[in-house]
Motif scaffolding. Structure first.
Motif, PDB file in Angstrom:
ATOM      1  N   GLN A 144     -16.302  70.505 -16.451  1.00  0.00           N
ATOM      2  CA  GLN A 144     -14.948  71.061 -16.443  1.00  0.00           C
ATOM      3  C   GLN A 144     -14.295  70.895 -15.080  1.00  0.00           C
ATOM      4  O   GLN A 144     -14.961  70.816 -14.050  1.00  0.00           O
ATOM      5  CB  GLN A 144     -14.986  72.535 -16.822  1.00  0.00           C
ATOM      6  CG  GLN A 144     -15.250  72.780 -18.302  1.00  0.00           C
ATOM      7  CD  GLN A 144     -15.163  74.247 -18.643  1.00  0.00           C
ATOM      8  OE1 GLN A 144     -15.962  75.046 -18.193  1.00  0.00           O
ATOM      9  NE2 GLN A 144     -14.167  74.602 -19.455  1.00  0.00           N
ATOM     10  N   ASP A 235      -7.976  74.708 -20.735  1.00  0.00           N
ATOM     11  CA  ASP A 235      -9.407  74.992 -20.825  1.00  0.00           C
ATOM     12  C   ASP A 235     -10.223  74.132 -19.863  1.00  0.00           C
ATOM     13  O   ASP A 235     -11.451  74.138 -19.890  1.00  0.00           O
ATOM     14  CB  ASP A 235      -9.920  74.807 -22.257  1.00  0.00           C
ATOM     15  CG  ASP A 235      -9.666  73.393 -22.789  1.00  0.00           C
ATOM     16  OD1 ASP A 235      -9.268  72.506 -21.995  1.00  0.00           O
ATOM     17  OD2 ASP A 235      -9.857  73.176 -23.994  1.00  0.00           O
ATOM     18  N   HIS A 236      -9.520  73.352 -19.015  1.00  0.00           N
ATOM     19  CA  HIS A 236     -10.130  72.552 -17.945  1.00  0.00           C
ATOM     20  C   HIS A 236     -11.042  71.436 -18.463  1.00  0.00           C
ATOM     21  O   HIS A 236     -11.969  71.019 -17.768  1.00  0.00           O
ATOM     22  CB  HIS A 236     -10.901  73.456 -16.977  1.00  0.00           C
ATOM     23  CG  HIS A 236     -10.013  74.439 -16.263  1.00  0.00           C
ATOM     24  ND1 HIS A 236      -9.382  74.159 -15.069  1.00  0.00           N
ATOM     25  CD2 HIS A 236      -9.627  75.698 -16.596  1.00  0.00           C
ATOM     26  CE1 HIS A 236      -8.658  75.202 -14.684  1.00  0.00           C
ATOM     27  NE2 HIS A 236      -8.778  76.142 -15.606  1.00  0.00           N
ATOM     28  N   LEU A 237     -10.764  70.964 -19.669  1.00  0.00           N
ATOM     29  CA  LEU A 237     -11.468  69.809 -20.205  1.00  0.00           C
ATOM     30  C   LEU A 237     -10.598  68.568 -20.070  1.00  0.00           C
ATOM     31  O   LEU A 237      -9.367  68.656 -20.081  1.00  0.00           O
ATOM     32  CB  LEU A 237     -11.833  70.034 -21.675  1.00  0.00           C
ATOM     33  CG  LEU A 237     -12.804  71.183 -21.966  1.00  0.00           C
ATOM     34  CD1 LEU A 237     -12.998  71.342 -23.476  1.00  0.00           C
ATOM     35  CD2 LEU A 237     -14.141  70.966 -21.267  1.00  0.00           C
TER      36      LEU A 237
END
Length: 269
Positions: A144, A235-237
């Motif tokens: 991430q 969501d930091h993906l």
């Protein structure tokens, strides 16, 4: 008589203390004197205010200071529904009656406030030196992205994704009709902001988003019909960074880390 001479004297000192609390461009100025004080064109309101002794030891995190104030002050009102989203700093100055040599004797920020039943509020502050206790390198080997959303490293422009709206309910759940045009969860992990006075905004983190409802991390006491700005979360993906923000070039994670661990004891890697 100079400030230093008054401090060293046995009986000539007549100290007057000034308390300046600051939230962005908003100031709350008070004095423990029995009358209003005007210093450098700034007016300090005479209120019931007292502090504990200022102590300085070898450990910075033990330098907290406690101040007691009357609970009907505008400063205390900021904390009635919850702490403001912006840091409130405090600077304590002192001078002696009869001279105009103002000296700063303490500086820091508010970390908590509690209201007592006896008409007083207790403020706990930490000294400015605690800002030196910052983390070192924080990036780790992870899939991430570690960047703060809309921060300098992230590079996403928050104004590009801002959605203006008007509140239809308040509390821990805001109802904003404008967010109903987006898929459920689109704003989860983002934040909502509204202007409290000119140039100063309050912000709340959005925990979840369903149709026109936003569940917030803490209560937001906003009047119905208040104009707000809502910002989507991340969501930091990598997939989200690319499809939602078109910002894959600034992605800070390592999404292609091998799932096989060479240190798990398996002889074949």
């Amino acid at each position: 008589m100079t400030y230093d001479a008054a401090e060293r004297s046995l009986a000539s000192g007549r100290p007057v203390e000034l308390y300046s609390f600051n939230r962005q461009s908003q100031y709350f100025r008070y004095t423990s004197a029995d009358s209003e004080q005007v210093v450098s064109s700034n007016t300090y309101q005479s209120v019931v205010i007292k502090r504990a002794n200022i102590e300085q030891g070898t450990e910075l995190n033990r330098g907290a200071l406690q101040i007691s104030v009357q609970r009907d002050l505008a400063l205390v009102a900021l904390y009635q529904a919850g702490p403001p989203s912006e840091i409130v700093t405090c600077q304590i100055s002192q001078f002696h009656a009869g001279d105009n040599q103002v000296q700063i004797i303490w500086s820091g920020r508010i970390i908590s406030m509690s209201i007592w039943a006896d008409g007083m509020a207790k403020i706990i502050l930490e000294p400015v030196y605690n800002s030196l206790r910052r983390m070192g390198l924080r990036r780790v080997y992870q899939r991430q992205c570690p960047h703060l959303l809309y921060g300098a490293a992230c590079g996403a422009n928050s104004s590009t994704f801002r959605v203006p709206g008007v509140t239809a309910s308040s509390g821990t759940t805001l109802t904003v009709s404008a967010v109903g045009a987006f898929a459920n969860g689109y704003f989860a992990g983002g934040y909502v902001e509204w202007q409290v006075i000119v140039g100063i905004y309050e912000r709340r983190f959005i925990e979840s988003h369903t149709t026109t409802s936003l569940v917030l991390s803490t209560r937001a006491d906003v009047a119905l019909g208040t104009a707000v700005n809502v910002y989507p979360g991340c969501d930091h993906l990598l997939a989200t960074c690319n499809s939602k923000f078109a910002n894959a070039a600034n992605f800070g994670g390592l999404p292609y880390i091998p799932s096989k661990n060479p240190f798990d004891g398996t002889p074949v890697y």
